[in-house]
Design an enzyme around this catalytic site. Sequence first.
Site, PDB file in Angstrom:
ATOM      1  N   GLU B  60       0.809  -1.226   0.000  1.00 24.02           N
ATOM      2  CA  GLU B  60       0.000   0.000   0.000  1.00 24.02           C
ATOM      3  C   GLU B  60       0.839   1.273   0.000  1.00 24.02           C
ATOM      4  OE1 GLU B  60      -0.985  -2.693   1.614  1.00 24.02           O
ATOM      5  OE2 GLU B  60      -2.974  -3.055   0.800  1.00 24.02           O
ATOM      6  N   HIS B 129     -11.460  -5.205   9.305  1.00 26.23           N
ATOM      7  CA  HIS B 129     -11.878  -4.965   7.920  1.00 26.23           C
ATOM      8  C   HIS B 129     -13.212  -4.230   7.815  1.00 26.23           C
ATOM      9  CE1 HIS B 129      -8.602  -7.447   6.613  1.00 26.23           C
ATOM     10  NE2 HIS B 129      -9.007  -7.431   5.359  1.00 26.23           N
TER      11      HIS B 129
END
Lengths: 319, 323
Positions: B60, B129
Amino acid sequence: MEKREHLDLYFQMVTIRRLEERAAELYQEGKIGGFLHLYIGQEAVSTGVISARQPEDRIITAYRDHGVAINCGIPARVVMAELMGKATGCSKGKGGSMHMADVTKNYFGGHAIVGSHLPLASGLALGDLYQHNPRVTVCMFGDGATNIGFFHEAVNLSKVWNLPILWLCENNQYGMGTAVERASAVPEIPQKAEGYGIPNSRVDGMNIMEVREAALEIIKKIREGGGPYFLEAVTYRYRGHSMGDPERYRKPEEIHHWQENDPIGIYRRYLVDRQLASEEELNQKDIDAQTEIDEAVQFAESSPEPAPESLYQDVFVEP
Amino acid sequence: MARITMREAISQALWEEMERDPKVFIQGEEVGVWGGSYAVTRGFYDHFGGERVRDTPISESAIIGSAIGAALTGLRPVAELMTINFAFVAMDHIVNQAAKLHYMFGGQMVLPIVIRAVSGGGRQLAATHSQTPDVIFAHFPGLKVVAPGTPYDAKGLLKSAIRSDDPVLYIEHATLYQMRGEVPDGEYLEPLGKSKIQRPGKDVTIVTYSKGLDLSMKAATELAKDGIEAEIVDLRSLQPLDMEPVYESFKKTNRAVIVEEGWRTFGIGAEISARIYEEAFDYIDAPIVRIGQKQVPLPYNRNLEQMALPQVEDVIKGVKEIV
């Protein structure tokens, strides 16, 4: 190389040395704030590699960036003005010592979070690859940066996408006060590039001609589509990590040992021995560099503070 | 006008902008061959090719960092984070680089980058998440934060975000992809940083955005049956924050409920209510109500998860407390 070019490189190195010495004094006088990381001792690395780039090639570095700014063509007075936080500085007084840039000279800073500019460098190279620009990005960072995750993500991506990038590790032996062998699982830093399948080598970072010749050859290969390359320049900083470093981690003898191989002294001997320049000509360059810095300080001191309304400027392009 | 899903609206915006401007490209995890983990970029790889629809490693920091670098060369990258929860491992590049370079270097660095990220809970993905941390990103000056609640806004705002010279975090809600709404056939743009009245009313002002808009609209329908007409102000953008429509509405209704899916503590409700107190104190007729997520990590179990998330009933109850 022509004599004129040699004299210019020598002048750049001495200018950086004088600038840094003067900056240290100004810091003690309270005229420069924040952190101040001096480049003294490492001048041959930046001067050598940047002399090997084409003007359209992109340069990005970490926070030890004043010398790189000079090599990229930012006038010393503009660097000095930024150090003093003045409106005439290259970042209008908002960046300071650690954040100098001039994108018109393809110099993209000056980044203070260790290793964080490495993914940015991958992006600069990606931009050129995408647009089919035959440009090379040179990304400079210290040995300490090879221990942070950013390094590994950026270097891996550069190989996966075959990006036109020169990873230039300036190994000055210490990440702040922690010696390389105390911080890196593999003290031979190029092994980390080896792990990603990236061609690599090592060069004497105190010898500008060796740095330059290595960089010329590498940049040419990268421009021809060779993909990323990792070069370690072995060097040494004479001063502390930043101002106010207690320097408990090394002995004065070690510093003296490296000072015997001073990059400016080495280059001077090289030029004189090969009769590329005379002592007189080099002495004149020394004087010119001193004058340049004296004028830079004068310019910076007489420059205006940023206007109060600039506080709110440039948060967004489109507010 | 066509009635399409949020997913289609986002996909259309991306497609149209890529057709319009070769400087626009997409990169992220599984955006290419896979077609996007939420299927937003399905078909893009075959049409635009791997150069413009770039599959990345699971990195990322490199995804966002290299998008910033590419933007500095004049490109307009759209970097996708599979979920906003992964933004935390790229936090330095989002808040320390993207949000700061323009200012810190005196305006010379321009980085027209869009970061697309999927936010929100309710899909039983458990604590790591399922977060709705949108407000965190609005805290940092220099980053625009956009979060649409309708397909119409999703398309118009994304197209504007891609054309903007500022870094924009564009937040999509994971449970809104199937939501349908009217979208014009031709091209249109919605301005960044403008709130919008999504439902007119006179009795109470509901300030919300993204998933909260869906909850609030459903609540308003129920409230109308009891004769309560809620006016709904959709922020659409958390940064810049356009408060004028909020004040205007509040000065009319004198009552406000703020609805967000994220945690209530230090949340958007705190900011909006503080501003109402500062700017419209004389118009306050009732305490301002804040609806948000319970202060727990979101659990996996469906019942527990739904207990923690704000529901339509919570909005109805909140309104009835002050009307």
